[in-house]
Design a protein around this motif. Structure first.
Motif, PDB file in Angstrom:
ATOM      1  N   LEU A  76       0.827  -1.211   0.000  1.00 49.22           N
ATOM      2  CA  LEU A  76       0.000   0.000   0.000  1.00 49.22           C
ATOM      3  C   LEU A  76       0.857   1.256   0.000  1.00 49.22           C
ATOM      4  O   LEU A  76       0.518   2.252  -0.660  1.00 49.22           O
ATOM      5  CB  LEU A  76      -0.923  -0.005   1.223  1.00 49.22           C
ATOM      6  N   ALA A  77       1.969   1.215   0.727  1.00 43.34           N
ATOM      7  CA  ALA A  77       2.866   2.368   0.757  1.00 43.34           C
ATOM      8  C   ALA A  77       3.533   2.582  -0.587  1.00 43.34           C
ATOM      9  O   ALA A  77       3.758   3.728  -1.005  1.00 43.34           O
ATOM     10  CB  ALA A  77       3.912   2.181   1.847  1.00 43.34           C
ATOM     11  N   MET A  78       3.856   1.485  -1.276  1.00 42.09           N
ATOM     12  CA  MET A  78       4.521   1.589  -2.576  1.00 42.09           C
ATOM     13  C   MET A  78       3.550   1.941  -3.698  1.00 42.09           C
ATOM     14  O   MET A  78       3.964   2.481  -4.725  1.00 42.09           O
ATOM     15  CB  MET A  78       5.238   0.271  -2.915  1.00 42.09           C
ATOM     16  N   ALA A  79       2.265   1.636  -3.521  1.00 39.56           N
ATOM     17  CA  ALA A  79       1.289   1.813  -4.615  1.00 39.56           C
ATOM     18  C   ALA A  79       0.075   2.595  -4.145  1.00 39.56           C
ATOM     19  O   ALA A  79      -1.052   2.086  -4.174  1.00 39.56           O
ATOM     20  CB  ALA A  79       0.870   0.451  -5.155  1.00 39.56           C
ATOM     21  N   PRO A  80       0.235   3.848  -3.716  1.00 40.85           N
ATOM     22  CA  PRO A  80      -0.927   4.621  -3.253  1.00 40.85           C
ATOM     23  C   PRO A  80      -1.921   4.932  -4.366  1.00 40.85           C
ATOM     24  O   PRO A  80      -3.072   5.265  -4.096  1.00 40.85           O
ATOM     25  CB  PRO A  80      -0.296   5.901  -2.700  1.00 40.85           C
ATOM     26  N   HIS A  81      -1.465   4.817  -5.628  1.00 37.60           N
ATOM     27  CA  HIS A  81      -2.318   5.141  -6.770  1.00 37.60           C
ATOM     28  C   HIS A  81      -3.120   3.958  -7.281  1.00 37.60           C
ATOM     29  O   HIS A  81      -4.017   4.119  -8.113  1.00 37.60           O
ATOM     30  CB  HIS A  81      -1.431   5.642  -7.919  1.00 37.60           C
ATOM     31  N   ALA A  82      -2.798   2.740  -6.823  1.00 41.35           N
ATOM     32  CA  ALA A  82      -3.366   1.526  -7.413  1.00 41.35           C
ATOM     33  C   ALA A  82      -4.372   0.869  -6.473  1.00 41.35           C
ATOM     34  O   ALA A  82      -4.286   0.986  -5.250  1.00 41.35           O
ATOM     35  CB  ALA A  82      -2.248   0.544  -7.755  1.00 41.35           C
ATOM     36  N   ALA A  83      -5.329   0.154  -7.072  1.00 42.77           N
ATOM     37  CA  ALA A  83      -6.212  -0.702  -6.290  1.00 42.77           C
ATOM     38  C   ALA A  83      -5.426  -1.929  -5.847  1.00 42.77           C
ATOM     39  O   ALA A  83      -4.650  -2.488  -6.611  1.00 42.77           O
ATOM     40  CB  ALA A  83      -7.409  -1.115  -7.131  1.00 42.77           C
ATOM     41  N   VAL A  84      -5.618  -2.348  -4.605  1.00 38.62           N
ATOM     42  CA  VAL A  84      -4.866  -3.480  -4.046  1.00 38.62           C
ATOM     43  C   VAL A  84      -5.844  -4.534  -3.552  1.00 38.62           C
ATOM     44  O   VAL A  84      -6.726  -4.245  -2.734  1.00 38.62           O
ATOM     45  CB  VAL A  84      -3.940  -3.028  -2.903  1.00 38.62           C
TER      46      VAL A  84
END
Length: 378
Positions: A76-84
């Protein structure tokens, strides 16, 4: 039945098990618009592959270099722009709830997933992420609006004016920048001796930094006036403040300030690199000063500004304004209004009417602050 995915996505799969990774890829290939899949085995590889093009991330919670919610939090920290989405073999309701609370858009158990469920979950996760980002933008916009309102309140203070013999009108309008703030400011203070002090100023540039500097200068001007400072001493103090507070050495400030005598029949004025005021006195329209008193603040040190003495008489109206008014493009040829054009408009109207002038000018290319002070007689 073919799974449905509403758009072609770029998806990152974080999975250390070859068999599980192959299964996920096969399930997603059955979607109507199969996503582009990048497969990594651990978080170290994730850092290298997780670019801004990745729209969705599927992550296992049992990785070689991180497990459980720790793995999710790092993603989540690495991909704040993406749905996880969490895709794991852990069939634990509590872990699923905790994962969603931590920020994941969904929690899937590998044994329960088929092509249709996986495609639908990815699609729903994307929509949830869009909604989350839209909500964040909305909150940021609301915070910006509140900050702008606070700045505008600082730029547009309540005048400290006690006499009822003066009519005092101000206008503050944004130019084509829309909501972007500028450093235009104005203020009015009547001191205990009855003198009325007025100022209209303009910090060059646009944006919150310039607006904040305008607020600082406006408050400084009011404080100095209330403390009994005036003239060149006041201006040099403001110049010192400007140099200390500005973000760049090329930032300067123009202003026009005047002190009207207690009997309201005379004014002493300084035009500091600023557009000259317009005065209507006994039906005669004139531009005051014939030239600036001196350069703007922030340009040269140890400056002296010429005083302009203005007899006002019993009936008069005086307008101070920023250059947003005279730099407006008017007429069919869209020519700049200029000071001469402004005087012509006042002459056509027969008096200084701020609202009528602004309506005639129309669209402003720059922000505008204007003040009209007038006396109708004894």
């Amino acid at each position: 039945m073919t799974a449905t995915l509403s758009e072609t996505l770029t998806l990152l799969l974080i999975e250390d098990d070859d068999g599980d990774a192959f299964l996920v890829e096969e399930l997603l290939r059955q979607a109507e618009a199969p996503p582009r899949i990048t497969w990594v085995r651990n978080l170290a590889e994730t850092r290298a592959k997780l670019t801004s093009d990745i729209q969705c991330v599927l992550v296992d919670l049992s990785l070689p270099d991180a497990t459980g919610l720790e793995a999710l939090e790092q993603v989540l920290a690495m991909a704040p722009h993406a749905a996880v989405l969490v895709l794991t073999g852990l069939r634990d309701v509590h872990v699923g709830v905790a994962a969603v609370q931590a920020g994941a858009q969904d929690y899937l158990v590998k044994q329960d997933v088929d092509a249709r469920l996986l495609a639908r979950s990815v699609r729903y996760a994307m929509e949830r992420k869009r909604a989350d980002l839209a909500q964040i933008r909305l909150v940021e916009a609301e915070l910006t609006a509140k900050e702008n309102a606070r700045l505008e309140n600082g730029l547009l203070p309540v005048p400290l004016l006690h006499t009822k013999k003066l009519r005092h009108v101000t206008r503050y309008l944004p130019g084509t920048q829309g909501s972007r703030l500028a450093g235009d400011f104005l203020d009015t203070v009547q001191t205990p001796d009855g003198s009325v002090h007025i100022v209209v100023g303009d910090v060059c540039g646009h944006g919150p930094d310039e607006a904040a500097l305008g607020v600082a200068l406006r408050i400084a001007w009011r404080t100095l006036v209330l403390a009994g400072q005036s003239g060149d001493l006041l201006l040099r103090t403001m110049d010192t403040l400007l140099r200390a507070e500005r973000k760049a050495p090329e930032i300067f400030t123009t202003l026009c300030m005047a002190t009207i005598t207690p009997d309201l029949t005379h004014a002493r004025m300084r035009v500091v690199g600023h557009p000259p005021p317009v005065l209507v006195r006994d039906g005669v329209i004139e531009v005051l000063g014939g030239g600036p008193s001196g350069p703007p603040l922030g340009i040269f040190p140890d400056v002296e500004w010429t005083v302009i003495d203005v007899p006002l008489g019993e009936r008069w109206s005086m307008m101070l304004y920023t250059d947003g008014l005279i730099e407006a493009a008017v007429g069919e040829n869209r020519q700049l209004l200029g000071v001469d054009g402004l005087v012509d408009l006042v002459r056509q109207h027969g008096a200084i009417d701020l609202d009528r002038l602004i309506r005639h000018v129309g669209t402003l290319s720059d922000d505008l602050a204007a003040m009209l002070v007038s006396r109708s007689g004894t």
